[in-house]
Enzyme design. Sequence first.
Site, PDB file in Angstrom:
ATOM      1  N   ASP A 407       0.864  -1.195   0.000  1.00 38.97           N
ATOM      2  CA  ASP A 407       0.000   0.000   0.000  1.00 38.97           C
ATOM      3  C   ASP A 407       0.900   1.243   0.000  1.00 38.97           C
ATOM      4  OD1 ASP A 407      -2.292   1.596   0.314  1.00 38.97           O
ATOM      5  OD2 ASP A 407      -2.372   1.317   2.492  1.00 38.97           O
ATOM      6  N   GLU A 410       2.645   5.244  -3.773  1.00 37.53           N
ATOM      7  CA  GLU A 410       2.609   6.260  -4.857  1.00 37.53           C
ATOM      8  C   GLU A 410       3.919   7.031  -4.961  1.00 37.53           C
ATOM      9  OE1 GLU A 410       0.209   5.728  -2.556  1.00 37.53           O
ATOM     10  OE2 GLU A 410      -0.974   4.575  -3.979  1.00 37.53           O
ATOM     11  N   ASP A 490      -9.057   3.726  -2.236  1.00 31.93           N
ATOM     12  CA  ASP A 490     -10.059   4.076  -1.230  1.00 31.93           C
ATOM     13  C   ASP A 490     -11.350   4.609  -1.837  1.00 31.93           C
ATOM     14  OD1 ASP A 490      -8.148   3.255   0.485  1.00 31.93           O
ATOM     15  OD2 ASP A 490      -7.616   5.251   1.209  1.00 31.93           O
TER      16      ASP A 490
HETATM   17  O1  MIG Z   1      -3.782   6.069   4.763  1.00 33.23           O
HETATM   18  O2  MIG Z   1      -3.443   0.817   5.756  1.00 33.23           O
HETATM   19  O3  MIG Z   1      -5.919   2.163   0.510  1.00 33.23           O
HETATM   20  O4  MIG Z   1      -6.840  -0.048   1.896  1.00 33.23           O
HETATM   21  O5  MIG Z   1      -6.736   0.041   4.708  1.00 33.23           O
HETATM   22  C1  MIG Z   1      -4.580   4.927   4.622  1.00 33.23           C
HETATM   23  C2  MIG Z   1      -4.610   1.553   5.967  1.00 33.23           C
HETATM   24  C3  MIG Z   1      -3.673   3.739   4.399  1.00 33.23           C
HETATM   25  C4  MIG Z   1      -4.932   3.013   2.501  1.00 33.23           C
HETATM   26  C5  MIG Z   1      -5.393   1.810   1.767  1.00 33.23           C
HETATM   27  C6  MIG Z   1      -6.402   1.082   2.599  1.00 33.23           C
HETATM   28  C7  MIG Z   1      -5.780   0.678   3.903  1.00 33.23           C
HETATM   29  C8  MIG Z   1      -5.262   1.911   4.634  1.00 33.23           C
HETATM   30  N1  MIG Z   1      -4.327   2.633   3.781  1.00 33.23           N
END
Ligand code: MIG
Length: 817
Positions: A407, A410, A490
């Site tokens: 995750d 980016e 999200d």
């Molecule tokens: O700032 O890890 O898209 O699926 O549950 C949020 C916490 C960070 C974003 C992800 C989401 C995940 C969440 N993450």
Amino acid sequence: MKRAACLLLCLAGCAQAAAPAASVRVGRYEIVGNGVTLQLSAPRADILRIRAAAGALGEDASWAVAAGIRATTQPLSVTEDAAGITLDTGQLRARIDRHSLHLRIEDAAGRVVFEDAPGTSLSFGRSPLAAAAPTLRLAMPDDAHYFGLGDKAGPLDRRGQSFALWNTDAGDFTPTTDPLYKSIPFLLVARESGSSAGLFVDTPWRSHFDFGRSERDTLVIGAEGGGVDCYVMTAPDPKGIVRAYAWLTGTPPLAPLWALGFQQSRYSYLDESAARGIADRLRAERIPADALYLDIDYQDRNRPFTVSKSAYPDLAGLVARLSAQDLRLVLITDPHIARAPDQGYAPYDSGLAQGYFVRGADGRPLVAEVWPGPAVFPDFTRPDVRSWWGGLYTDFVRAGVAGFWNDMNEPAIFQRRDKTMPLDAVHRIAEPGLAARDAGHAEVHNVYGMLNSRATYEGLLKLSPAQRPFVLTRASYAGGQKYAATWTGDNSSSWSHLRQSVPQLVNLSLSGFSLAGADIGGFAGSAASPDLLTRWIQVGAFTPLFRDHAAKEKPAQEPWVDGEAHTAIRRRYIEERYRLLPYLYALEEESSRSGLPLMRPVFLEFPSVLASGESLYFSQDQFMLGPDLLVAPPPDGESAGAYRIRLPGEGWYDYWTGQRVSGARLVETPRIDRLPVFVRPGTMLPRQGLVQSTRQRPQGPLQIDVYPGPDCGGQLYLDDGESFAYRNGDYLRQALHCRIGPQALAIDFDAREGRHRPWWTDITVIVHGQAGQPARIRLGTRTLAGDYDAAQGTLRIALPDLPAAASLRIETGATQR
Ligand code: MIG
């Protein structure tokens, strides 16, 4: 002021001089005009590569297209005349105006594939980030529809919209939010007149695509730096373009079978007892499931590659317990590494000691705020850093964790308006094929997430060479499908997001990522209403990655949270997903070879719908799962009003009843316990008995439903579902066909390929749409009994397994109703 074009004819190997009048054959053709160098080559006869730069061409480099492909050239035949130059691959013909460098590309039939907008040609302007930045301005024919560009939000057809490609943590995105998490600069262009084209603009720089929004009928594509390196593709149909793009950038690896199962996630299951509770409940409720995800709270102070001793005291024990319930564990591992000096935090200490982190403008490791607080960022453009990163998974892999979730790559950074690294951050490029050099973040940003997932994928392969890795990534770039599955980030719990997920996933699928999903139920927002979650589970059951996930502040969103009536419907759809696994897995395997996705726009299977005058109307909310199933969710979930469904042609069958539906235009009144799904006439659909997990062996026969119609057939594919043994012959592949003849329906099993032993010993064939009791059923020379159900119009035939070529004949006067 245009200065006269100066021609340079560069033969492959590049030594010969001037162009004779007759055509000559070259590998690469180069021309300089207006200060622009333009080079054309053809890695395949149906793919033209165009490189250009202000001044001399830069290095021949790519993060998406392998060096071997870039080095391949098919002969181009070159003909020159006073006005210009014609280059011909046999399938594509490029015409370059000698003075303006205006470029026009036609297919072998003389239809224009791409052309610079009238009066224009490639141009380079100055950008604040690079000496020159390219702009392409392409004509948009009236009948052209534009698809791809990854999971950008908005309507399925990109025409009339504009987008920026800059990987962004776009939390709580809406249908107009842009940019989103991924940058996939690939377009599929389908014309109502019947031709198809592809365009891949291979640039990691921030780029923009404007589809006639600011300039009428002009596709403007620009990038903030770099040269032009793009590929123009032609094919007889849209599928050919998808395959050509996969040839250029790679196909997804064959995923483990469990990745097709139902996956339950949540931000977060806060401790081991919560996770165990979910697993126990899945089994108690008899909700089939394959994977449970742990989000960031399993970690110690949000530090990647740690485990909180208080919340998860025994990770290996949890894995073992889940495994006994036929569940797998997937862990999130974000790319930011906590800056935690002198605390025995190995990822920081070892990365720092080796200089593995992205540097700031001052040359020191860049520190920025993310989940762990101050954090540093692995420099994934370096192979040594990627292999170090891969090694960080050692303990998790030893503990038996089955998959990993990348995750925030980016990369996402808190407390900055641009939500990411400053552009003056410095990465080290040390990639085979690329000149070793330092590069600013602007040039690396869009590939950072892909290289993060690549490091994970390659690391897992090294740690566990017999196991197919499973990696889920949020950010990626073209070609990233080679390393990871993906999801759309999200989204929110709203009907509009459920609706948006269909065109998003379809375009993402067309852009190479065949294993993709949206968070089922919606991630952000307030609680999903019971109807919304039910509908989303129904639709999700027919999308490639089937994962229920929800944000931290939200109430629970597992399938059972809304009482037994809803649970029962949800269970039934999740069960159907599992029954369909033989079909899904064969599609998944096909995508690993051809790049054809599981989830497809209707026009990919039926290109003629583009010319039907109703245009894309019915492709926007409806989608295909493989070539045979058409899914038609209600477009407006809040409305109880009837809606229209358009089938591409007559003779389709209702998936749930097996009955033929009459006509191609249907009116459906939404019911919360029914998601309309239709079967293409001409389908042989394999299904299995119900299991609670892909780990369990299905009981009973393999069921093959036959829906007679034109081009009738199906595919069986099977292997062990988790290792690479299929590469050495341990697989099963068998093609099925059926033919409607005047006196008989013939059902043929081709000879089976591969040595994998199937789980079934018997096959049940169920033929739908049967008007009467058959006169006789023969398998080779044997006569068999069939069980005819007049009310259903079905004929059920029990067969032994048929590994060798075999022909079943159902003899009757009239087989078709
Ligand atoms: O700032 O890890 O898209 O699926 O549950 C949020 C916490 C960070 C974003 C992800 C989401 C995940 C969440 N993450």
